[in-house]
Design an enzyme around this catalytic site. Structure first.
Site, short mmCIF file in Angstrom:
data_model
loop_
_atom_site.label_atom_id
_atom_site.label_comp_id
_atom_site.label_asym_id
_atom_site.label_seq_id
_atom_site.Cartn_x
_atom_site.Cartn_y
_atom_site.Cartn_z
N LYS A 132 0.59 4.67 6.59
CA LYS A 132 0.04 5.55 5.55
C LYS A 132 0.73 6.91 5.62
CE LYS A 132 -3.01 2.41 4.61
NZ LYS A 132 -2.69 1.53 3.52
N SER A 149 0.81 -1.22 0.00
CA SER A 149 0.00 0.00 0.00
C SER A 149 0.84 1.27 0.00
CB SER A 149 -0.96 0.02 1.20
OG SER A 149 -0.25 0.22 2.40
#
Length: 168
Positions: free
Chosen positions: A75, A32
Protein backbone atom coordinates in the site's frame (compact mmCIF):
# COMPACT_ATOMS: atom_id res chain seq x y z
CA UNK A 1 37.39 -29.10 -2.70
CA UNK A 2 37.19 -27.77 0.88
CA UNK A 3 37.83 -24.19 -0.30
CA UNK A 4 35.09 -24.55 -2.89
CA UNK A 5 32.56 -25.79 -0.30
CA UNK A 6 33.61 -23.05 2.12
CA UNK A 7 33.07 -20.37 -0.56
CA UNK A 8 29.59 -21.70 -1.41
CA UNK A 9 28.63 -21.89 2.28
CA UNK A 10 29.80 -18.30 2.85
CA UNK A 11 27.82 -17.09 -0.18
CA UNK A 12 24.69 -18.82 1.14
CA UNK A 13 25.13 -17.31 4.61
CA UNK A 14 25.60 -13.81 3.13
CA UNK A 15 22.52 -14.25 0.90
CA UNK A 16 20.40 -15.34 3.89
CA UNK A 17 21.57 -12.36 5.96
CA UNK A 18 20.82 -9.93 3.11
CA UNK A 19 17.37 -11.43 2.46
CA UNK A 20 16.48 -11.59 6.17
CA UNK A 21 17.69 -8.18 7.32
CA UNK A 22 18.37 -5.85 4.38
CA UNK A 23 16.51 -6.55 1.12
CA UNK A 24 13.66 -8.80 0.09
CA UNK A 25 11.62 -9.43 -3.01
CA UNK A 26 7.88 -8.94 -3.34
CA UNK A 27 5.54 -10.53 -5.87
CA UNK A 28 2.41 -8.47 -6.54
CA UNK A 29 -0.90 -10.33 -6.51
CA UNK A 30 -4.05 -8.40 -7.30
CA UNK A 31 -4.81 -4.90 -8.51
CA UNK A 32 -5.04 -2.82 -5.32
CA UNK A 33 -2.04 -0.68 -6.37
CA UNK A 34 -3.02 -0.30 -10.05
CA UNK A 35 -1.92 1.66 -12.11
CA UNK A 36 1.38 2.00 -10.18
CA UNK A 37 1.79 -1.77 -9.78
CA UNK A 38 0.33 -4.52 -11.88
CA UNK A 39 -0.37 -8.12 -10.97
CA UNK A 40 2.77 -10.28 -11.28
CA UNK A 41 5.16 -7.32 -10.93
CA UNK A 42 8.26 -8.24 -8.97
CA UNK A 43 9.80 -5.67 -6.64
CA UNK A 44 12.81 -5.18 -4.42
CA UNK A 45 11.98 -4.10 -0.87
CA UNK A 46 14.32 -2.29 1.51
CA UNK A 47 13.79 -3.87 4.93
CA UNK A 48 16.35 -1.88 6.91
CA UNK A 49 15.05 1.60 6.06
CA UNK A 50 12.37 1.58 8.75
CA UNK A 51 14.73 0.26 11.41
CA UNK A 52 16.60 3.58 11.16
CA UNK A 53 13.68 5.83 10.15
CA UNK A 54 9.92 5.94 9.78
CA UNK A 55 7.61 5.65 6.78
CA UNK A 56 7.03 8.90 4.91
CA UNK A 57 3.98 10.09 2.99
CA UNK A 58 4.06 8.63 -0.51
CA UNK A 59 6.18 5.58 0.38
CA UNK A 60 4.99 2.29 -1.08
CA UNK A 61 5.26 -0.19 1.76
CA UNK A 62 4.91 -3.91 2.33
CA UNK A 63 3.12 -4.77 5.55
CA UNK A 64 1.73 -7.71 7.42
CA UNK A 65 -1.97 -7.84 6.54
CA UNK A 66 -3.93 -6.72 9.63
CA UNK A 67 -6.82 -9.02 8.73
CA UNK A 68 -4.73 -12.08 7.78
CA UNK A 69 -1.27 -12.56 9.36
CA UNK A 70 -0.38 -15.15 6.71
CA UNK A 71 -0.50 -12.47 3.98
CA UNK A 72 1.38 -9.32 3.14
CA UNK A 73 -0.21 -6.24 1.59
CA UNK A 74 1.43 -3.51 -0.44
CA UNK A 75 0.00 0.00 0.00
CA UNK A 76 0.94 3.68 -0.13
CA UNK A 77 1.47 5.79 3.00
CA UNK A 78 -1.00 8.70 3.00
CA UNK A 79 -0.79 9.87 6.61
CA UNK A 80 1.74 9.51 9.41
CA UNK A 81 1.51 9.97 13.15
CA UNK A 82 -0.43 13.09 14.14
CA UNK A 83 -1.93 13.70 10.69
CA UNK A 84 -5.66 14.28 10.24
CA UNK A 85 -6.75 12.27 7.19
CA UNK A 86 -10.13 13.01 5.64
CA UNK A 87 -11.89 11.64 2.60
CA UNK A 88 -14.70 13.96 1.48
CA UNK A 89 -16.61 13.71 -1.76
CA UNK A 90 -13.95 11.43 -3.23
CA UNK A 91 -10.97 13.65 -2.42
CA UNK A 92 -8.27 12.75 0.12
CA UNK A 93 -7.12 15.51 2.48
CA UNK A 94 -4.23 15.46 4.95
CA UNK A 95 -4.32 18.17 7.60
CA UNK A 96 -6.93 20.05 5.57
CA UNK A 97 -4.94 20.06 2.32
CA UNK A 98 -5.97 17.98 -0.70
CA UNK A 99 -3.36 15.32 -1.51
CA UNK A 100 -1.91 15.60 -5.00
CA UNK A 101 -2.30 12.03 -6.19
CA UNK A 102 -0.75 11.87 -9.65
CA UNK A 103 -0.37 8.11 -9.19
CA UNK A 104 -4.09 7.32 -9.37
CA UNK A 105 -5.86 6.86 -12.66
CA UNK A 106 -7.89 9.75 -14.08
CA UNK A 107 -10.69 11.17 -11.99
CA UNK A 108 -11.18 8.08 -9.87
CA UNK A 109 -13.44 8.68 -6.89
CA UNK A 110 -12.03 7.62 -3.50
CA UNK A 111 -14.95 5.91 -1.74
CA UNK A 112 -15.79 5.78 1.96
CA UNK A 113 -15.94 9.28 3.43
CA UNK A 114 -14.06 9.31 6.73
CA UNK A 115 -12.11 11.45 9.15
CA UNK A 116 -9.35 9.97 11.29
CA UNK A 117 -6.39 11.28 13.27
CA UNK A 118 -3.39 8.96 12.88
CA UNK A 119 -2.23 7.77 16.32
CA UNK A 120 1.39 7.69 17.48
CA UNK A 121 3.54 4.98 15.88
CA UNK A 122 0.90 4.32 13.19
CA UNK A 123 0.29 5.11 9.51
CA UNK A 124 -2.76 5.51 7.29
CA UNK A 125 -2.49 3.52 4.04
CA UNK A 126 -4.40 3.46 0.76
CA UNK A 127 -4.10 1.38 -2.36
CA UNK A 128 -3.64 3.39 -5.56
CA UNK A 129 -6.66 1.66 -7.12
CA UNK A 130 -9.60 3.59 -5.69
CA UNK A 131 -12.35 1.73 -7.55
CA UNK A 132 -14.84 0.64 -4.88
CA UNK A 133 -13.82 -2.70 -3.35
CA UNK A 134 -10.49 -2.88 -5.22
CA UNK A 135 -8.25 -2.35 -2.18
CA UNK A 136 -8.34 -3.47 1.43
CA UNK A 137 -6.61 -0.56 3.13
CA UNK A 138 -7.01 1.83 6.06
CA UNK A 139 -10.56 2.61 4.93
CA UNK A 140 -11.29 -1.05 5.73
CA UNK A 141 -8.96 -1.96 8.64
CA UNK A 142 -7.98 1.43 10.09
CA UNK A 143 -4.50 2.73 10.78
CA UNK A 144 -1.59 0.30 11.03
CA UNK A 145 1.24 0.15 13.55
CA UNK A 146 4.64 1.03 12.12
CA UNK A 147 5.91 -2.26 13.56
CA UNK A 148 3.68 -4.08 11.01
CA UNK A 149 5.47 -2.40 8.11
CA UNK A 150 8.11 -4.79 6.76
CA UNK A 151 9.82 -2.51 4.27
CA UNK A 152 9.69 0.01 1.47
CA UNK A 153 9.20 -1.19 -2.12
CA UNK A 154 11.62 0.81 -4.23
CA UNK A 155 12.46 -0.97 -7.50
CA UNK A 156 10.47 -3.02 -10.03
CA UNK A 157 12.80 -5.63 -11.53
CA UNK A 158 10.20 -7.52 -13.57
CA UNK A 159 8.72 -7.24 -16.14
CA UNK A 160 11.46 -5.88 -18.38
CA UNK A 161 9.42 -3.20 -20.11
CA UNK A 162 8.76 0.52 -19.77
CA UNK A 163 7.70 0.02 -16.13
CA UNK A 164 11.10 -1.46 -15.14
CA UNK A 165 12.97 0.71 -12.63
CA UNK A 166 12.56 2.86 -9.53
CA UNK A 167 9.07 3.26 -8.05
CA UNK A 168 7.52 6.68 -7.50
Amino acid sequence: MFEWIKSIALAIVIAIIIKTFIFDTTYVLGYSMYPTLHEKDRLFTNKIIYLIGEPKKGDIVVLEAPDDPDKDYIKRVIGTEGDLVEIKEGIVYVNGNPVKENYIEGDIYTHNDLKIKVPEEEVFLLGDNRVEGASKDSRYFGTVGIDSVNGKAFFRYFPFNDRFGMLK
